[in-house]
Design a protein around this motif. Sequence first.
Motif, mmCIF file in Angstrom:
data_model
loop_
_atom_site.group_PDB
_atom_site.id
_atom_site.type_symbol
_atom_site.label_atom_id
_atom_site.label_comp_id
_atom_site.label_asym_id
_atom_site.label_seq_id
_atom_site.Cartn_x
_atom_site.Cartn_y
_atom_site.Cartn_z
ATOM 1 N N GLY A 231 11.629 40.035 19.528
ATOM 2 C CA GLY A 231 11.755 39.761 20.777
ATOM 3 C C GLY A 231 10.548 40.427 21.505
ATOM 4 N N THR A 232 10.265 39.735 22.723
ATOM 5 C CA THR A 232 9.172 40.142 23.618
ATOM 6 C C THR A 232 9.618 40.625 24.982
ATOM 7 N N LYS A 233 8.652 41.119 25.738
ATOM 8 C CA LYS A 233 8.668 41.737 26.953
ATOM 9 C C LYS A 233 9.508 40.948 28.017
ATOM 10 N N ASN A 234 10.610 41.352 28.492
ATOM 11 C CA ASN A 234 11.448 40.733 29.286
ATOM 12 C C ASN A 234 10.871 41.163 30.803
ATOM 13 N N GLU A 235 10.152 40.406 31.595
ATOM 14 C CA GLU A 235 9.587 40.834 32.786
ATOM 15 C C GLU A 235 10.339 40.151 33.902
ATOM 16 N N SER A 236 11.422 39.368 33.728
ATOM 17 C CA SER A 236 12.379 39.020 34.682
ATOM 18 C C SER A 236 13.306 39.953 35.168
ATOM 19 N N GLN A 237 14.278 39.717 35.790
ATOM 20 C CA GLN A 237 15.334 40.424 36.263
ATOM 21 C C GLN A 237 16.669 39.812 35.577
ATOM 22 N N LYS A 238 16.469 38.837 34.780
ATOM 23 C CA LYS A 238 17.658 38.489 33.864
ATOM 24 C C LYS A 238 17.728 39.031 32.629
ATOM 25 N N SER A 239 19.060 38.852 32.236
ATOM 26 C CA SER A 239 19.268 39.018 30.888
ATOM 27 C C SER A 239 19.179 37.878 29.838
ATOM 28 N N ARG A 240 19.100 37.839 28.872
ATOM 29 C CA ARG A 240 18.997 36.818 27.821
ATOM 30 C C ARG A 240 19.803 37.006 26.697
ATOM 31 N N PRO A 241 21.105 36.586 26.981
ATOM 32 C CA PRO A 241 22.028 36.860 25.801
ATOM 33 C C PRO A 241 21.928 35.805 24.536
ATOM 34 N N VAL A 242 21.821 36.141 23.391
ATOM 35 C CA VAL A 242 21.829 35.055 22.645
ATOM 36 C C VAL A 242 22.872 35.443 21.345
ATOM 37 N N LEU A 243 23.701 34.433 20.894
ATOM 38 C CA LEU A 243 24.772 34.388 19.912
ATOM 39 C C LEU A 243 24.206 34.496 18.519
ATOM 40 N N VAL A 244 24.665 35.154 17.487
ATOM 41 C CA VAL A 244 23.969 35.299 16.193
ATOM 42 C C VAL A 244 25.338 34.944 15.428
ATOM 43 N N ILE A 245 25.099 33.896 14.663
ATOM 44 C CA ILE A 245 26.003 33.961 13.347
ATOM 45 C C ILE A 245 25.358 34.054 11.992
ATOM 46 N N GLY A 246 25.752 34.748 11.068
ATOM 47 C CA GLY A 246 25.140 35.054 9.894
ATOM 48 C C GLY A 246 26.009 34.290 8.628
ATOM 49 N N VAL A 247 25.218 33.723 7.839
ATOM 50 C CA VAL A 247 25.786 33.027 6.806
ATOM 51 C C VAL A 247 25.043 33.281 5.381
ATOM 52 N N ASP A 248 25.961 33.379 4.423
ATOM 53 C CA ASP A 248 25.301 33.898 2.972
ATOM 54 C C ASP A 248 25.825 32.770 2.207
ATOM 55 N N ALA A 249 24.764 32.634 1.030
ATOM 56 C CA ALA A 249 25.443 32.026 -0.224
ATOM 57 C C ALA A 249 26.257 32.895 -1.023
ATOM 58 N N PRO A 250 27.070 32.368 -1.870
ATOM 59 C CA PRO A 250 27.753 33.199 -2.751
ATOM 60 C C PRO A 250 26.997 34.428 -3.444
ATOM 61 N N GLY A 251 27.486 35.773 -3.292
ATOM 62 C CA GLY A 251 26.934 36.608 -4.360
ATOM 63 C C GLY A 251 25.677 37.397 -3.302
ATOM 64 N N ALA A 252 25.404 36.781 -2.264
ATOM 65 C CA ALA A 252 24.218 37.303 -1.453
ATOM 66 C C ALA A 252 24.560 38.932 -0.923
ATOM 67 N N GLY A 253 25.720 39.290 -0.562
ATOM 68 C CA GLY A 253 26.246 40.463 -0.260
ATOM 69 C C GLY A 253 26.121 40.993 1.086
ATOM 70 N N ASN A 254 25.781 40.157 1.969
ATOM 71 C CA ASN A 254 25.524 40.741 3.306
ATOM 72 C C ASN A 254 26.841 40.926 3.962
ATOM 73 N N ALA A 255 27.938 40.630 3.489
ATOM 74 C CA ALA A 255 29.154 40.746 4.072
ATOM 75 C C ALA A 255 29.842 42.251 4.243
ATOM 76 N N GLU A 256 29.247 43.067 3.104
ATOM 77 C CA GLU A 256 29.519 44.328 2.951
ATOM 78 C C GLU A 256 28.787 45.118 4.272
ATOM 79 N N HIS A 257 27.799 44.623 4.933
ATOM 80 C CA HIS A 257 27.410 45.182 6.220
ATOM 81 C C HIS A 257 27.914 44.898 7.490
ATOM 82 N N HIS A 258 29.082 44.120 7.143
ATOM 83 C CA HIS A 258 29.808 43.648 8.532
ATOM 84 C C HIS A 258 31.139 43.737 8.356
ATOM 85 N N ASP A 259 31.877 43.879 9.510
ATOM 86 C CA ASP A 259 33.351 44.049 9.545
ATOM 87 C C ASP A 259 34.027 43.144 10.149
#
Length: 304
Positions: A231-259
């Motif tokens: 992410g780069t420097k925010n020089e404005s007076q605004k926020s920049r919200p961004v949604l993130v959706i993480g997706v795995d292939a079977p067996g990738a194992g990232n689910a254990e890091h999320h709730d």
Amino acid sequence: MPRGKVVAHRLEEERAVIVTAIRDTDVLPLPPGADDEATAIVRALYTDGITAKKGAFSRELAEGMREDIEAAFEEARSRPGGAVGRGPKRWYVEIHPEQLRAFVEIVDHPWFRKVCESVLGPDYQIVEVGFDIPFAGAVNQPWHRDFPMPETTRREGRLTSLAFNLTAVDTEEDMGPFEIAPGTQWDWSEAFGHEMFPPKPLYPRYQERAVRKYPKMGDISARSALTIHRGTKNESQKSRPVLVIGVDAPGAGNAEHHDLAVTKGYWAQLPQSVRDHLVCPIVDELTPITQKHSIEGLVMGEAE
């Protein structure tokens, strides 16, 4: 499924050594019967490491998403561990699907499904829903990837997860746009801090490749979270919200890091096309999520 040829190259830049897996992009890991769109998606993610669909959703959906993000952020900041810092004036919060009114519309969108199926296979798993918010005063993050490179990716040159991003605002130059270094999803070096952060002698490699992204409300992108970015420097007076959706292939194992979890009532209302890809507990009552992404905060600095 053909995987193509993977060759490791050693690159020396300012006395730092990096190993990058270079694929034969004429032999892509395409799904059976891949059409032109699927082929283009796979090619983009295996070469640049990012692709996008402009105008996939309405601006009204993005406006509602922003309202949900703002409500979730206010709740998260009201309790210990509800939000984690990813640098000064920059936060990350993980949420449950039903905190996002557009969740089903997003993950059941034909392009979302096609990207997941083409790159991760028909049994892909949605493992993360969250958002980043850089506020006024956020600074340049160090170049990084979101987690260490899996051994499967390092050995075989195969992607096993994707991150989808949807902006809740129209991104402008002074708002600290997302910056990515295409093709660096294969980079690996023992010098990477926490296996995620390239050392500063390697920064010229990423700076010369850097591309800034200016998505508008309604756009969606998909990327390998291994592709080096910041992410780069925010020089404005605004926020920049961004949604993130993480997706795995079977067996990738990232689910254990999320709730991730859903209530029984919410699960009962989900279409089967979404249920098939949600591998999370079904509970009577949701428990607010305590964030686990502590490494980024340690390296990037305190949010406040």
